[in-house]
Design a protein around this motif. Structure first.
Motif, mmCIF file in Angstrom:
data_model
loop_
_atom_site.group_PDB
_atom_site.id
_atom_site.type_symbol
_atom_site.label_atom_id
_atom_site.label_comp_id
_atom_site.label_asym_id
_atom_site.label_seq_id
_atom_site.Cartn_x
_atom_site.Cartn_y
_atom_site.Cartn_z
ATOM 1 N N GLN A 61 27.062 98.435 45.022
ATOM 2 C CA GLN A 61 28.152 98.847 44.484
ATOM 3 C C GLN A 61 28.617 100.355 44.537
ATOM 4 O OE1 GLN A 61 27.183 97.383 40.409
ATOM 5 N NE2 GLN A 61 28.483 95.579 40.733
ATOM 6 N N LYS A 65 31.503 102.479 45.884
ATOM 7 C CA LYS A 65 32.044 103.490 45.180
ATOM 8 C C LYS A 65 32.369 104.764 46.011
ATOM 9 C CE LYS A 65 31.721 106.400 41.006
ATOM 10 N NZ LYS A 65 30.915 106.323 39.882
ATOM 11 N N ALA A 90 30.349 94.096 47.411
ATOM 12 C CA ALA A 90 29.755 94.575 46.093
ATOM 13 C C ALA A 90 30.197 93.482 44.949
ATOM 14 C CB ALA A 90 30.361 95.936 45.553
ATOM 15 N N SER A 91 31.545 93.063 44.968
ATOM 16 C CA SER A 91 31.807 92.247 44.203
ATOM 17 C C SER A 91 31.360 90.910 44.067
ATOM 18 C CB SER A 91 33.529 91.973 44.168
ATOM 19 O OG SER A 91 33.874 91.061 43.430
ATOM 20 N N PHE A 94 27.545 91.170 42.884
ATOM 21 C CA PHE A 94 27.532 91.091 41.432
ATOM 22 C C PHE A 94 27.997 89.734 40.699
ATOM 23 C CE2 PHE A 94 29.778 91.846 37.069
ATOM 24 C CZ PHE A 94 28.587 92.511 36.905
#
Length: 116
Positions: A61, A65, A90-91, A94
């Motif tokens: 993540q 970013k 990243a999604s 998660f």
């Protein structure tokens, strides 16, 4: 031999993959073994494995970013496709973590509701 429709060799192979993934998280590459006796099985600390997994999600993540910020600032070395791929990775990591958490909470509730 089959256990509830699952071949014992499949279970053994899955356990070898899990051990290899745990060793990779600890930073130690071990060869994948198909048959490991219980005495040879290395002890894996659940808290450390969980922390390593959460750190990987956090790193993914943070990297996503950072790439997004670089792209927004006009850095020519970062393309839109790199930003989008990083965001999707990243999604997914998660979402996987959330699903694992949900399974752990469900297992905890099942154990707590067992009759003694």
């Amino acid at each position: 031999m089959s256990i509830n429709g699952i071949d014992r060799s499949q279970i053994t192979a899955m356990m070898a993959q899990i051990r290899a993934a745990a060793a990779k998280m600890e930073g130690v590459q071990q060869p994948v073994r198909s048959a490991v006796s219980p005495a040879e099985t290395p002890k894996i600390d659940f808290a450390e494995a969980l922390k390593a997994s959460l750190d990987q999600v956090n790193n993914a993540q943070s990297a996503s970013k950072k790439l997004g910020e670089q792209f927004a600032l006009g850095d020519d070395r970062v393309s839109l496709s790199d930003v989008m791929i990083s965001a999707q990775k990243a999604s997914i990591s998660f979402q996987t973590t959330v699903q694992v958490r949900n399974k752990l909470v469900s297992a905890y509730h099942d154990i707590m509701n067992m009759q003694i």
